[in-house]
Design an enzyme around this catalytic site. Structure first.
Site, PDB file in Angstrom:
ATOM      1  CB  SER A 143      -0.916  -0.007   1.219  1.00 32.60           C
ATOM      2  OG  SER A 143      -1.751  -1.136   1.157  1.00 32.60           O
ATOM      3  CG  ASN A 144       3.046   2.280   3.274  1.00 28.63           C
ATOM      4  OD1 ASN A 144       2.563   3.334   3.637  1.00 28.63           O
ATOM      5  ND2 ASN A 144       2.894   1.148   3.928  1.00 28.63           N
ATOM      6  CE  LYS A 146       2.144  -5.505   4.884  1.00 27.63           C
ATOM      7  NZ  LYS A 146       1.361  -4.302   4.968  1.00 27.63           N
ATOM      8  CB  SER A 162      -2.405  -4.157   7.143  1.00 30.38           C
ATOM      9  OG  SER A 162      -1.290  -4.600   6.411  1.00 30.38           O
ATOM     10  N   GLY A 200       1.182  -6.594   9.859  1.00 25.26           N
ATOM     11  CA  GLY A 200       1.214  -5.664   8.747  1.00 25.26           C
ATOM     12  C   GLY A 200       1.308  -4.203   9.152  1.00 25.26           C
TER      13      GLY A 200
END
Lengths: 293, 293, 293, 293
Positions: B43-44, B162, B164, B187
């Site tokens: 996402s980052n 993962k 988050s 995450g």
């Protein structure tokens, strides 16, 4: 001291009326454990279905049926500051030693920092017993920020918070921003062990109604640095805890009390008891967790 | 092995175009740490703003600039099963060793057990590298249940998840319902230590972009049973982690990279960089965490 | 002109592949109605499950199978500005006359006024056909404020919005804040009549796939001030519309197409078709609405 | 008859105590309009901040200060069935003619069809005045389905519903599933005209506190088939309505009362009054709507 494990006790009903004698039997069994206190009128106590006079009678009754070394905490909050102060001070007269006060929640858009500061400060200023903040977004639809809790923690009559989120990040932030004396209490057994790892002082846990010794054991493991044992017991309790909270709610907790030798009974209307297939599922879950055989 | 700490790396842009040389500099610094691998297009990584060819070029570039013992994980999921399979297999050709695949999310009402089973099974059956499920309700608006993950974990090509969420209860449930070989990865750094306490195998953490050593340190503390040290470092990192995730998002992460000697730059449009007061707030937070002086 | 009623057409699949001949049959029946245009790749078109080349081929195919006086609108938006511009311009080459562009939504916390202004302005500046904003919070988890729409409406290439909320207040605010030329289009048949009462210019409605004439009739009643008739027909359509949208989604719409003499077929994986009891429920609902006998 | 327009009246306070004389002045002005009745203890009446005895005194006071042909509706619901019955019957003694009863909401996961049926049926069976259901998800976090309302509408003591959603689809469904005698009342002025178009019998509207004549005018226009005029007045009122509801809440409503010649004053703690810039914004909005000059 409000440390260790405390159950928010279920309120037993027979024919929709409070069953005091059944409560006495439950208390006598819980009294034999290392539970450090009791919460009356937590979310699991069907507080919202009890009338004011029923509440005061219940406080007095519980007080008379527990030893002096077990703390008696009463849930006395409502949106009204005036009513909360009055009920809390009456509760204190009847034996409550600490007040657990829900965040106000009706005007959700306005229930932010400023309103929470006003609400809890005005109440803390005017009640005769110490105050624990009660944050339970699942029921209220609002949540109190760690920064707000930190500011409220400066008030000498606000001694802690029961945070019933499964979000351990917020619990950690609160611990981080408050002094060592401020009590940050885990509000759901699903994150008891990770919450204690982060420095929580104890737990107020629905699961402690039916599995007090297992909850106490997790707490003791952490105190004595037995992390592997704590983790394993936490994992073992997960499904049972979910069954008596998120999955089946109060009806699940009460059915589980019946299955574990306590009195559970039916929840008050408009809640309904479990269906037969739900009860069977619950039995399997409790067996797997070795809470029942 | 996908254990330990991995950053979902930020994608550097100059004038809205990928800045490969800047990425190389960042990688050369990260390579000197004990980070066990890298995630591109988490996402980052502003994955949703990258074109297909940019993605493949980035994978190849990262592969050529990291040592062989560091795992290269690529985020290749989209709602389309067909496109996800194609992109994942192309990513594998360009050097990706593992695929991190987001839960599908568009038809929220239908994205439940059955659809998740179909989606991940069909993909896992047809891709040439192992699959990690990626659950991030904050961005997708859907969440995968532990029971669904447990069923998917039976597939030999689905090797982990993962998760988050800050909800450590769900992470615990997944650990509880899957075998020891299945990788349950924290995450978000906000719950790294509590997640590891519950048995998580490591963390894929935005914070590891700017504070890799601190994240690795928390991981190592848990491996060596230094719980007090782990807790204290976790508490110290909380505000910094929040600043580069929930509070300021990708723009915060990139500003923090600039402040810690990496290249951050601006996020791609339509995201905007931090304002000046936000940047000052960020500096204070990073100083307090001793990430910068 | 994009006025009146347009269906966001379902994309037919046989064995998970686009069934062009079936689409041709559907179009030939819709062409005989007063539908003013067609939307390919609306939410109901399973747009997120189609590959880029499938999309372009579909546009070309539809263009070749509809008369010139029916507008062809293509859903071409994604989070990436770059990709959206490229796909839109390619779509224009293949025959699309208008682009329906979804609000970007991945970084939900940042998808507010400033990001929406940047996103839609940069796209509108660089595409060769006019742009309709597409707001559908049910799928995206974000919503665009009326004030933001009003600012975007100043751009000469942004000609309208399809608002798929059942919240008629927001639709009204948009109408209030934009000029008469800006097209405010009702995006769900559940509020077609009330939306038209407030001044909406038409509807892009899943229901128009299976009941085009009823939708057109409601529109015509409002144009000719027959409010009682419009209200009664709107009430009659409510349950049928719900069945092919919120209740059963794309699978419901496709089953209803099969029941009304069009080709529906199965949705693309990971979606599933209706179960038998769901299909029976659907039949009853369509009978009650007199859409089928 | 509970038709037409009724304001849920604001409760005036001076120094946090009920200001009866100010209320009298407000009522004397409202009495001169065609408002068909009054609701005490709607959401805007700060009901949750009033003690039981304050509520009964207020009912008696309002009853004594309004003409007999205006209906007096009292909000008397809480989660507790027992308390709701008792308060409603006391309210009836003090002059309330109809009870407006909020959906119970605390145990959100359980507040579905079965619980709503039990709750409202048991109450309707035991109260001496007719019951209006009150659905306001914005404050309660739960919503009652049209099918549930339809079943409750069979009870002879359940005469209608105030639905405060902006979702006109649900309002329409309720109208569709209930008989002509059942009152479906629009609960927010933002959708008054579209709600009336669909067949609603009237509106209980915060806006009617400060702009009773405009609300009545919209209602009258619909009765006399003047749809263009109704639409235009509806559009003109949108921003003013938002300012006294969603945007500024009770504080906004009270500031607007002060600006329109009524007494508003400050909301009760923990709510706060408007800031100066908010008040200026409000003045501009009310001027634009020609509610003030």
């Amino acid at each position: 001291m409000i440390k260790g494990i405390m159950p928010p006790i279920a309120t037993p009903f027979i024919n929709n009326e409070v069953a005091f004698e059944k409560l006495k039997e439950n208390l006598s069994r819980w009294n034999k454990t290392e539970l450090s206190g009791y919460v009356v009128f937590g979310s699991n106590g069907e507080s919202v279905y009890l009338a004011r006079d029923e509440k005061l009678k219940l406080i007095e009754f519980v007080k008379n049926n527990i030893p002096d070394n077990k703390n008696l905490i009463a849930g006395t909050g409502s949106d009204s500051i005036k009513e909360t102060i009055a009920l809390t001070n009456d509760a204190a007269k009847y034996g409550a030693e600490t007040a657990l006060i829900l965040t106000p929640s009706f005007y959700k858009g306005q229930m932010k920092h400023e309103a929470f500061i006003k609400y809890f400060t005005q109440i803390a200023d005017n009640i005769k017993i110490p105050l624990l903040i009660y944050n339970v977004p699942r029921f209220t639809g609002v949540s109190i920020e760690a920064e707000t809790v930190a500011e409220l923690a400066e008030h000498k009559n606000i001694i802690g918070i029961k945070n019933s989120e499964e979000n351990v990040a917020r619990l950690s932030e609160i611990i981080n921003l408050t002094s060592k004396d401020f009590l940050t209490i885990v509000g759901t057994a699903s994150v008891l062990y990770p919450g204690l790892c982060m420095g929580a002082s104890g737990g107020i846990l629905a699961l402690a109604n039916i599995a007090p010794n297992e909850c106490i054991q997790i707490y003791n493991y952490v105190q004595t640095d037995k992390h592997t044992e704590a983790k394993n017991l936490q994992l073992k309790m997960l499904a049972a805890n979910k069954a008596v909270t998120a999955k089946y709610g109060v009806a699940g907790l009460k059915a589980a009390l019946d299955l574990t030798g306590f009195f559970g009974g039916e929840p008050r209307s408009p809640l309904s008891g479990l269906t037969k297939p739900q009860k069977e599922d619950l039995i399997n879950i409790l067996k797997k967790a070795e809470i029942i055989k």
